[in-house]
Design a protein around this motif. Structure first.
Motif, PDB file in Angstrom:
ATOM      1  N   THR A 128       0.832  -1.206   0.000  1.00 51.44           N
ATOM      2  CA  THR A 128       0.000   0.000   0.000  1.00 51.44           C
ATOM      3  C   THR A 128       0.865   1.255   0.000  1.00 51.44           C
ATOM      4  OG1 THR A 128      -0.146  -0.172   2.417  1.00 51.44           O
ATOM      5  CG2 THR A 128      -1.976  -1.071   1.126  1.00 51.44           C
ATOM      6  N   THR A 129       2.004   1.196   0.716  1.00 57.78           N
ATOM      7  CA  THR A 129       2.920   2.342   0.731  1.00 57.78           C
ATOM      8  C   THR A 129       3.581   2.511  -0.625  1.00 57.78           C
ATOM      9  OG1 THR A 129       3.364   1.997   3.082  1.00 57.78           O
ATOM     10  CG2 THR A 129       4.937   3.359   1.859  1.00 57.78           C
ATOM     11  N   LEU A 130       3.944   1.400  -1.260  1.00 54.14           N
ATOM     12  CA  LEU A 130       4.552   1.476  -2.597  1.00 54.14           C
ATOM     13  C   LEU A 130       3.631   2.207  -3.557  1.00 54.14           C
ATOM     14  CD1 LEU A 130       6.459  -1.236  -4.545  1.00 54.14           C
ATOM     15  CD2 LEU A 130       4.521  -0.095  -5.625  1.00 54.14           C
ATOM     16  N   TYR A 131       2.339   1.870  -3.502  1.00 50.09           N
ATOM     17  CA  TYR A 131       1.402   2.490  -4.443  1.00 50.09           C
ATOM     18  C   TYR A 131       1.132   3.960  -4.129  1.00 50.09           C
ATOM     19  CZ  TYR A 131       0.445  -1.837  -6.934  1.00 50.09           C
ATOM     20  OH  TYR A 131       0.568  -2.952  -7.720  1.00 50.09           O
ATOM     21  N   ARG A 132       1.554   4.429  -2.970  1.00 48.99           N
ATOM     22  CA  ARG A 132       1.463   5.868  -2.709  1.00 48.99           C
ATOM     23  C   ARG A 132       2.544   6.625  -3.475  1.00 48.99           C
ATOM     24  NH1 ARG A 132       1.067   4.314   3.052  1.00 48.99           N
ATOM     25  NH2 ARG A 132      -1.148   4.142   3.586  1.00 48.99           N
ATOM     26  N   HIS A 133       3.630   5.922  -3.806  1.00 49.86           N
ATOM     27  CA  HIS A 133       4.746   6.553  -4.525  1.00 49.86           C
ATOM     28  C   HIS A 133       4.723   6.248  -6.023  1.00 49.86           C
ATOM     29  CE1 HIS A 133       6.774   7.694  -0.794  1.00 49.86           C
ATOM     30  NE2 HIS A 133       6.577   6.467  -0.342  1.00 49.86           N
TER      31      HIS A 133
END
Length: 204
Positions: free
Chosen positions: A54-59
């Motif tokens: 989920t954090t990856l997809y924020r970037h």
């Protein structure tokens, strides 16, 4: 080119977001170096970086976006043109310093990065790769455009010929590197510029 070229201001202003993004890119470039473009997957990057999906997809909005950003890290840096001097002096200085950068770059990684930005059925047409390709062209052209934006240069190089001029000046240096010949020397760069200018000089 830096890690932040594909980052938004919110990515870099928040230290926690900047750290997670750096961990993700570090994992992606490691996979890229060791396994090539296909090794850079969402699953592999999150596993190695220990950053949540989920954090990856924020970037990064997709695997292609992540791959394009990682590839950007492998490209040789862009050199700056001198602000003054004759056309010949400025071109020799620019080509010589660009040759030094090309000669120092890890050739297999740089080749991988360049090839991956070309059209490819699997990922080359993705918006992230199109954006990266356009960014590369713009950044590598910029110092040459600065040199060619003078009255002396315009008499020899038309605006529509600038990409051809860039290929004529830098192409032989890249070719030498790719085929394993000796690295281009300063004398080689001087000869390239002098031959280029002589070929374009007005005929009497």
């Amino acid at each position: 080119m830096s890690e932040t070229d594909f980052a938004t201001s919110s990515d870099t202003d928040d230290p926690r977001k900047a750290r997670s993004r750096a961990h993700l890119l570090r994992a992606a470039t490691t996979l890229l170096r060791n396994g090539g473009i296909e090794a850079v997957t969402i699953e592999a990057v999150t596993r190695i970086s220990k950053v949540a999906r989920t954090t990856l997809y924020r970037h990064f909005d997709s695997a292609a976006h992540l791959r394009a950003t990682a590839l950007q890290e492998l490209l040789p840096p862009v050199v700056r043109a001198r602000d003054s001097g004759t056309l010949r002096t400025r071109l020799i200085d620019l080509i010589t310093r660009q040759a030094a950068v090309i000669n120092d770059a890890p050739i297999h990684l740089t080749t991988l990065a360049w090839l991956a930005t070309a059209d490819h059925a699997d990922y080359g047409a993705a918006p992230a790769f199109t954006s990266l390709r356009e960014r590369i062209i713009e950044q590598y052209r910029r110092p040459f455009d600065q040199v060619f934006d003078t009255q002396e240069a315009r008499a020899l190089v038309k605006d529509e010929d600038r990409m051809l001029a860039l290929a004529q000046l830098v192409g032989p240096i890249v070719f030498q590197r790719l085929v394993g010949l000796e690295a281009a020397t300063e004398a080689d760069c001087v000869r390239l510029v002098d031959d280029f200018l002589a070929a374009r000089a007005p005929r009497e």
